[in-house]
Design a protein around this motif. Sequence first.
Motif, PDB file in Angstrom:
ATOM      1  N   GLU A 175       0.809  -1.201   0.000  1.00  0.00           N
ATOM      2  CA  GLU A 175       0.000   0.000   0.000  1.00  0.00           C
ATOM      3  C   GLU A 175       0.849   1.260   0.000  1.00  0.00           C
ATOM      4  O   GLU A 175       0.564   2.229  -0.717  1.00  0.00           O
ATOM      5  N   ALA A 195       0.929   4.025  -2.995  1.00  0.00           N
ATOM      6  CA  ALA A 195       0.541   5.396  -2.658  1.00  0.00           C
ATOM      7  C   ALA A 195       1.692   6.355  -2.920  1.00  0.00           C
ATOM      8  O   ALA A 195       1.482   7.489  -3.377  1.00  0.00           O
ATOM      9  N   ALA A 214       1.744   7.145  -6.565  1.00  0.00           N
ATOM     10  CA  ALA A 214       0.595   7.992  -6.899  1.00  0.00           C
ATOM     11  C   ALA A 214       0.844   9.419  -6.420  1.00  0.00           C
ATOM     12  O   ALA A 214       0.501  10.395  -7.101  1.00  0.00           O
ATOM     13  N   LEU A 215       1.464   9.535  -5.254  1.00  0.00           N
ATOM     14  CA  LEU A 215       1.775  10.860  -4.707  1.00  0.00           C
ATOM     15  C   LEU A 215       2.755  11.581  -5.623  1.00  0.00           C
ATOM     16  O   LEU A 215       2.574  12.758  -5.967  1.00  0.00           O
ATOM     17  N   ILE A 252      -2.893  13.380  -5.533  1.00  0.00           N
ATOM     18  CA  ILE A 252      -2.991  13.502  -4.075  1.00  0.00           C
ATOM     19  C   ILE A 252      -4.359  13.054  -3.564  1.00  0.00           C
ATOM     20  O   ILE A 252      -4.463  12.414  -2.511  1.00  0.00           O
ATOM     21  N   VAL A 285      -4.439   9.363  -3.327  1.00  0.00           N
ATOM     22  CA  VAL A 285      -3.648   8.874  -2.193  1.00  0.00           C
ATOM     23  C   VAL A 285      -4.428   8.994  -0.893  1.00  0.00           C
ATOM     24  O   VAL A 285      -4.537   8.039  -0.108  1.00  0.00           O
ATOM     25  N   LYS A 286      -5.007  10.202  -0.690  1.00  0.00           N
ATOM     26  CA  LYS A 286      -5.750  10.382   0.567  1.00  0.00           C
ATOM     27  C   LYS A 286      -6.950   9.437   0.620  1.00  0.00           C
ATOM     28  O   LYS A 286      -7.238   8.837   1.659  1.00  0.00           O
ATOM     29  N   SER A 339      -7.160   6.610  -0.698  1.00  0.00           N
ATOM     30  CA  SER A 339      -6.727   5.220  -0.466  1.00  0.00           C
ATOM     31  C   SER A 339      -6.465   4.963   1.015  1.00  0.00           C
ATOM     32  O   SER A 339      -6.613   3.829   1.493  1.00  0.00           O
ATOM     33  N   VAL A 389       0.097   3.218 -11.518  1.00  0.00           N
ATOM     34  CA  VAL A 389      -0.237   4.622 -11.307  1.00  0.00           C
ATOM     35  C   VAL A 389      -0.329   5.358 -12.632  1.00  0.00           C
ATOM     36  O   VAL A 389      -1.224   6.192 -12.838  1.00  0.00           O
ATOM     37  N   GLY A 409      -9.843   5.618  -5.390  1.00  0.00           N
ATOM     38  CA  GLY A 409      -8.988   5.713  -4.223  1.00  0.00           C
ATOM     39  C   GLY A 409      -9.517   4.909  -3.044  1.00  0.00           C
ATOM     40  O   GLY A 409      -8.756   4.217  -2.352  1.00  0.00           O
ATOM     41  N   LEU A 456       3.529   9.170   4.223  1.00  0.00           N
ATOM     42  CA  LEU A 456       3.240   9.797   2.930  1.00  0.00           C
ATOM     43  C   LEU A 456       3.295  11.320   3.022  1.00  0.00           C
ATOM     44  O   LEU A 456       3.752  11.995   2.093  1.00  0.00           O
TER      45      LEU A 456
END
Lengths: 384, 384, 384
Positions: free
Chosen positions: A104, A108, A111-112, A117, A120-121, A123, A257, A275, A322
């Motif tokens: 994970e 993430a 993706a970040l 963003i 990510v949040k 997820s 991603v 997400g 993250l």
Amino acid sequence: MERATPPGRREPALRYDSGVTGPPVLGALPPFARVAVLATLGASFLAIVLDFGLHADPTVVFLISAAGILGLAWVVGLATERLGALTGPRMGGILNATFGNVAELIIAFFALQAGLIDVVKASLTGSIIGNLLFVLGVSVLVGGFRNGVQRFSKEVAGSNAALLAVAAIALFVPAVLALTTRDSSPGRLTEESVLVAVLLILGYVLSIVFQFTHPSLTLGGHEPLEGHGGPAWTIRVAVVVLLAAAALLAVLSEVLVGAIVPFIERFGLSTFFVGVVLIPTIGNLAEHLVAVQLAWKNKMEFAMAVCYGSSLQVALFVAPALVLLGLVVNQPMNLVFEPLEVAAVGAAVGISALIALDGESNWLEGALLTIVYVILAVSFFEFA
Amino acid sequence: MERATPPGRREPALRYDSGVTGPPVLGALPPFARVAVLATLGASFLAIVLDFGLHADPTVVFLISAAGILGLAWVVGLATERLGALTGPRMGGILNATFGNVAELIIAFFALQAGLIDVVKASLTGSIIGNLLFVLGVSVLVGGFRNGVQRFSKEVAGSNAALLAVAAIALFVPAVLALTTRDSSPGRLTEESVLVAVLLILGYVLSIVFQFTHPSLTLGGHEPLEGHGGPAWTIRVAVVVLLAAAALLAVLSEVLVGAIVPFIERFGLSTFFVGVVLIPTIGNLAEHLVAVQLAWKNKMEFAMAVCYGSSLQVALFVAPALVLLGLVVNQPMNLVFEPLEVAAVGAAVGISALIALDGESNWLEGALLTIVYVILAVSFFEFA
Amino acid sequence: MERATPPGRREPALRYDSGVTGPPVLGALPPFARVAVLATLGASFLAIVLDFGLHADPTVVFLISAAGILGLAWVVGLATERLGALTGPRMGGILNATFGNVAELIIAFFALQAGLIDVVKASLTGSIIGNLLFVLGVSVLVGGFRNGVQRFSKEVAGSNAALLAVAAIALFVPAVLALTTRDSSPGRLTEESVLVAVLLILGYVLSIVFQFTHPSLTLGGHEPLEGHGGPAWTIRVAVVVLLAAAALLAVLSEVLVGAIVPFIERFGLSTFFVGVVLIPTIGNLAEHLVAVQLAWKNKMEFAMAVCYGSSLQVALFVAPALVLLGLVVNQPMNLVFEPLEVAAVGAAVGISALIALDGESNWLEGALLTIVYVILAVSFFEFA
């Protein structure tokens, strides 16, 4: 583990030394697992070739890389389990706390870096509610269906639930602050988020110290369950497998991603749905199956510990890591979640605490938890 | 119930066969109950005559039809109880789950048909907080006053509380979605509400299956309490009474609903106060008295089960049934409650879970629950 | 306490009669406490002289008067404790319930009279979250660090947590109403707040009656702990000390309040930070130390009771008393708290209930509670 062996009696631990008696990696696995590993490797290389070599259709790339990641996350789990079994409960706890959500974290992170963003949040939210509603729900449903009413220690489950609630609340304070303050400049919210992240990491370090000093009380430290010591790899093999799987996971995550945005656009999905529902499922499915399997075997306490422990790691480690990594790759990410995310996590934590605190579970509870998850997933699907 | 009777000994169950030995309906009741039934019938016919025949003052019609409905809901309860006692705990559980909130459902249906959607939604909120704060509060207060600190099974009470929390959260997801989304077109919210309604009904069907397979764990399935087997009617009499009372209830509900708007305007009441406080009280008062009576007799566990069970039925059955019926009568009703309603139900569910989980109650807890209910009732009175 | 003494054996209670055998006030105290009392008196008179006589710098006045109040609150605690030990558990419970938060009430009253209504409301929030997160957190941390996992009665802790949750919800209804209603004229909200205040005071009176009739169940009524009977003062001395300390506290509170606004401006603090963090700390620090000390001595149940009991008094007595006093001094104060305050108290009550209900605590829980408090304190620091 390190008992003296009486002379003339063959120490059964030698059976694990598969480095001598067979092929080092696959030979230690049961037939079904060997097929799964080979399929994982196949999917991984196919995804890489399709993406880098052939610039194939993003939907195909997305699906095949997702399949590869699913399998690699499972291999990471096997290697971690094996290392834990070889190094004893204390190190095992720490390994588990470090590598438990590594898939994970890697997805993430990429993706970040790609600037996604919101995904990510979402997820992070999705991982917590997935664990507490869907995985716990299916576990309770399946376990209750097979074993009737299941009883477990109120103290252990309640303590896990309490830790999780505290961590979740700490994680969501910046979101509540942003929702309720009249002066919410983005800089201020990032500042607050970084501070919260540092405090959460402090909490994470303390939780590892706690696991180390109280191994009998925590998930990672219980006696290895029957059939849960991982495959018969040596330490060296397990470490190599772990590192190789993590490296391949990183490559595949970048591939995945890169395909997310076209995939979202192709199917008209909402960012939140991807997400909250898809990404956490890809990263966590292997772990999910472990929890369900434990519930099926009537080891409800362990199944619940997997769900709570995984959520706790997301709140105390993945999320703040993250935020800090975002500063490094110059993609500042704050912890200001959407109100619906705050409400969903609040509800998930509250419900799972209630389920834990009465010391009993039955399949109806599991079915209703799953229904709540489906309702929330649909809501995120419609959310914009 | 179906033990062989030794010859020469008169089977006491014959005593129930009142169809032979006395007047079929009233003769099976104690004197006080006979008077109550006659008063109920009197009020019912008076309300009908005043409304249809004489077009009397709506306030008078409202009050008299409310009195009739109160009584009819109690008669429905008697017949359900009797049928449950005659058909055994499994069927009894199902009957109870079906007819337990029938009065409420009928009133709400006619209000819905008349387009009073806000009143209907408020009555769902009011039914839940009324059960969890007012009825539970008065029960705990009265029970604690007479019996001192009352102890009960944390497992049973906690399990009921957990089920209720899950159902309540599922019910309120559309409201939270509507509050937090930026794009809330009415059509979308109705769509989401219908989907949630279907999933809630699924949960309801599962809860009936659960009751049927685990009769010892649930409210409807416990051994009939002393004095709680209902009056000594035969099955046929009980069915006839049930159907007749329900039919009369439907007529009176239409009368009541027709008088609501003039009643609200006459006294300057807020729609929410009528929906949250008055309507659920009219539909549920008979059941409320049962809970208080059980607490007084130191059967706190049953009293709590009545409160939780009734709220659970509202969340899993009455509310979604009304959403689906709304489609039928072309009065589409969504599940988007007011924020104050969401907060009130959240608070009620949380508090009642805490009260359940410590396994003890005392009159001070009951008094404070009642105070919270009064504060909320006043808030809805002022709410506009 | 009033056993007959066999002749020839010296009654140990005589030892308490320090009015005869030594200086009446200081002589009964251990050396360290004597120094603390003298320092308190010194700080108090210095603060008064600096403020009224010399018109000194407000920051200096603020800090010195705060030190004096800290000490006086502790002296009030000693006198209350001693009176409770001399008058038996029932009167002790009532005294404790009346004087337990008197320092806080006095400071808040003067702040209210000076029109600092936001500071007063924030101090109520701060007192509750300070007790439930910071004091409980530090107690659990310190207690767990020294004593390992600490066990306590789920019933007692859970019952306290349930009462607190009910009281907190009642207290915050007007805030939720104001947040959710569309028509929130200030007059209406004050009206609602006064009504809620009256109902909360009713709850407070009932809780005192409950303590009186069930002394064994509640905090104030437990057998005096070893070393917790207070100093060996006679009743008359204890009453005089109590009244003198309270009077001096009133004077110092006025001094402190006069220095708040310049102090806030000098350091650029937010009103909320001063109200939520500083003021409750000044008023409650002495009590906080008692809780931590109890946890250290492995009396976790009593430590938790101090935290819950103090929060309960704020909700049921201090807050409504201030609303009613506001009417008297013509500074109408409503109970409409900021959303962040509502969220913070909700989270604090929820977490502390979870900690209580599993019947166990460990230092990790304490550390995380403290971290949540720090995160909230930082949020209020940034809140504007």
